[in-house]
Design an enzyme around this catalytic site. Structure first.
Site, PDB file in Angstrom:
ATOM      1  N   SER A 138       0.794  -1.237   0.000  1.00 30.76           N
ATOM      2  CA  SER A 138       0.000   0.000   0.000  1.00 30.76           C
ATOM      3  C   SER A 138       0.821   1.280   0.000  1.00 30.76           C
ATOM      4  O   SER A 138       0.244   2.367  -0.066  1.00 30.76           O
ATOM      5  CB  SER A 138      -0.946   0.011   1.198  1.00 30.76           C
ATOM      6  OG  SER A 138      -2.029  -0.858   0.969  1.00 30.76           O
ATOM      7  N   LYS A 141      -0.018   3.806  -2.696  1.00 30.64           N
ATOM      8  CA  LYS A 141      -1.024   4.871  -2.593  1.00 30.64           C
ATOM      9  C   LYS A 141      -0.389   6.261  -2.558  1.00 30.64           C
ATOM     10  O   LYS A 141      -1.045   7.254  -2.887  1.00 30.64           O
ATOM     11  CB  LYS A 141      -1.895   4.651  -1.359  1.00 30.64           C
ATOM     12  CG  LYS A 141      -2.785   3.407  -1.445  1.00 30.64           C
ATOM     13  CD  LYS A 141      -3.633   3.250  -0.200  1.00 30.64           C
ATOM     14  CE  LYS A 141      -4.586   2.064  -0.300  1.00 30.64           C
ATOM     15  NZ  LYS A 141      -3.913   0.764  -0.225  1.00 30.64           N
ATOM     16  N   SER A 331      -5.627   3.527   4.592  1.00 27.94           N
ATOM     17  CA  SER A 331      -5.170   2.677   3.496  1.00 27.94           C
ATOM     18  C   SER A 331      -6.353   2.036   2.766  1.00 27.94           C
ATOM     19  O   SER A 331      -6.441   0.811   2.623  1.00 27.94           O
ATOM     20  CB  SER A 331      -4.206   1.599   4.006  1.00 27.94           C
ATOM     21  OG  SER A 331      -3.376   1.135   2.960  1.00 27.94           O
TER      22      SER A 331
END
Length: 498
Positions: A138, A141, A331
């Site tokens: 993640s 992102k 997230s």
């Protein structure tokens, strides 16, 4: 001598009364003196006993924490950087390595790569395989945040609207990219539920009333701004079943969750239809007293909203900056994928997975980030086919903290804070990492064999450092791997390192 009644001379009675009064007076003075003595003894005793009733003396007030150590609620992103001085000493690379190398070790199998840079100058202070492509989880992102803020702008809002349908007695609900819709009234102070379907329904009824519309109304759904497969084939079926992600649509309730308070477990598999049915229910309730009836069911009708069709009503989402902050804090995979597709649409690309990955890569390059070795197969980081280097992440964090593009500053509030917020709220609590609590601000990344942590920290000398640590091939479930990341970031927070 005259005797008064009672047989006693008057003078004798007076004399005895005076003597008695004198005796009484003497007794009173003795009582007064005794009382004074007791008080004199009691006061020191009271001073000795009183603290037991008062409690201990209040401690002196603690000195104010430095600006970069304050809780995010009391500190906006620009203030994080305001107190930094370019004259603060830059750590020596050898000293940084001496602090980071011993703690950045894999528990079981796998390896960590890492990069630490001075934020102001870009000087590399630590480099362990920083140019090696890694599965980023993640942390990806952060790249999506760059694309969204550059293409859409921090203040942009997505509009969910209702327009007249292609035939009489029809209205079209048009998805415009807001997947944080609420079922009830709009909540202006929130990112989730900022735009509410009950508010949209009431506004639609008002518009139809003003136009003199009555009778039966059919709701159509136009979600055609997204194209291509709604579910990325690079995502593992187990992740979809567990609710890590769901098919993508340009409108959804609660980021495609049944309940905004429940952020785990299965998701709606057709979030657009679920949102449209919730709208129809609110529309039916709002129109009941206005001569309007709403037909049962919602029909998906791509393209039903003609270009340039005037809106009967619309509700706007939270700003892109607010949504990016939420995306980074918790997230949110669904929100990240939506942001990537909307960035694609904003740059004239299809609102598809391929459009999203192309838009993110292009915006990184436009922001001055080298995209060599970058490989993206999604934009949330759930897929194992992504490849990004630690150096690229530190360059992104540098661009956000000290770069010239002010739009990227909007992402800083979204970085979780060690021990306090977001996906770092339960970390930095033991003796080896507590020194980073309140100081480390970083995006986390977690997959079965992947862990990552990329962010920034102000060291003990007041120098802003950016870092990225990525572990691949790690032993699943080995808690020591996550602690290794936190210890490495904590070492930077305490760095004098000269």
């Amino acid at each position: 001598m005259t005797k008064p009644t009672g047989g006693e001379p008057l003078r004798a009675r007076r004399s005895r009364r005076s003597g008695g009064m004198a005796q009484e007076a003497g007794k009173s003075w003795h009582l007064v003196l005794a009382t004074l003595v007791l008080l004199a003894l009691a006061i020191p005793a009271a001073l000795l006993v009183a603290p037991g009733f008062r409690g201990p003396e209040a401690p002196a007030p603690a000195p104010a924490a430095p600006a970069w150590q304050q809780a995010p609620a009391a500190l906006s992103a620009p203030q994080v950087l305001a107190p930094l001085q370019p004259s603060a000493p830059v750590p020596a690379p050898s000293a940084v390595a001496a602090q980071v190398e011993p703690v950045l070790t894999a528990d079981g199998g796998g390896t960590f790569t890492g990069m630490v840079q001075d934020a102001l100058t870009g000087q590399v202070l630590f480099d362990r395989g920083g140019a090696e492509g890694r599965v980023p989880a993640s942390n990806l992102k952060l790249l999506t945040a760059v694309a969204a803020l550059r293409t859409l702008g921090p203040e942009h809002r997505f509009t969910t609207k209702v327009v007249q349908g292609p035939a009489p007695g029809q209205v079209v609900l048009v998805g415009g990219g807001d997947v944080l819709l609420g079922a009830g009234e709009s909540r202006p102070g929130q990112a989730m539920g900022h735009a509410g379907l009950a508010t949209l329904a009431a506004l639609t009824v008002q518009a139809l009333q003003a136009a003199g519309t009555t009778g039966d109304i059919k709701v159509l759904l136009d979600d055609s701004v997204f194209t291509g497969p709604a579910l990325n084939p690079n995502w593992q079926s187990g992740d979809v079943e567990a609710g890590e992600i769901a098919p993508l649509y340009p409108l959804a309730l609660n980021s495609a969750r049944f309940d905004p308070a429940v952020t785990t477990g299965p998701r709606p598999q057709d979030a657009a239809t679920a949102a449209a049915e919730a709208f129809a229910a609110q529309f039916r309730a709002a129109g009941a007293g206005a001569g309007l009836t709403v037909a049962a069911g919602v029909d998906r009708s791509p393209g039903a909203a003609k270009a340039g069709a005037a809106a009967l009503a619309g509700v706007d989402s939270a700003t892109v900056a607010e949504q990016v902050d939420l995306m980074l804090q918790v997230s949110d995979n669904y929100l990240a994928e939506t942001m990537g597709r909307m960035a694609a649409v904003a740059t004239g690309r299809p609102g598809s997975n391929d459009g999203a990955t192309a838009a993110v890569t292009a915006e990184l390059a436009a922001a001055g980030i080298t995209v060599d070795a970058v490989k993206l197969v999604d934009v949330c980081g759930l897929a194992m086919g992504n490849q990004v280097t630690a150096r690229q992440f530190t360059d992104v964090v540098r661009a956000m903290t000290t770069g010239t593009d002010a739009r990227l500053r909007a992402a800083l509030d979204g970085f979780p804070v060690g021990g306090l917020t977001g996906t770092l709220d339960t970390r930095y609590g033991d003796a080896t990492t507590s020194g980073g609590a309140g100081l480390v601000r970083a995006k986390t990344g977690t997959l079965n064999t992947v862990l990552a942590l990329s962010g920034y920290v102000v060291d003990a000398d007041g120098r802003l450092l950016v870092f990225s640590f990525i572990g691949n091939g790690l032993t699943p479930g080995a808690a020591g791997n996550k602690v290794a990341l936190d210890r490495a970031a904590t070492a930077l927070a305490g760095c004098g390192c000269r």
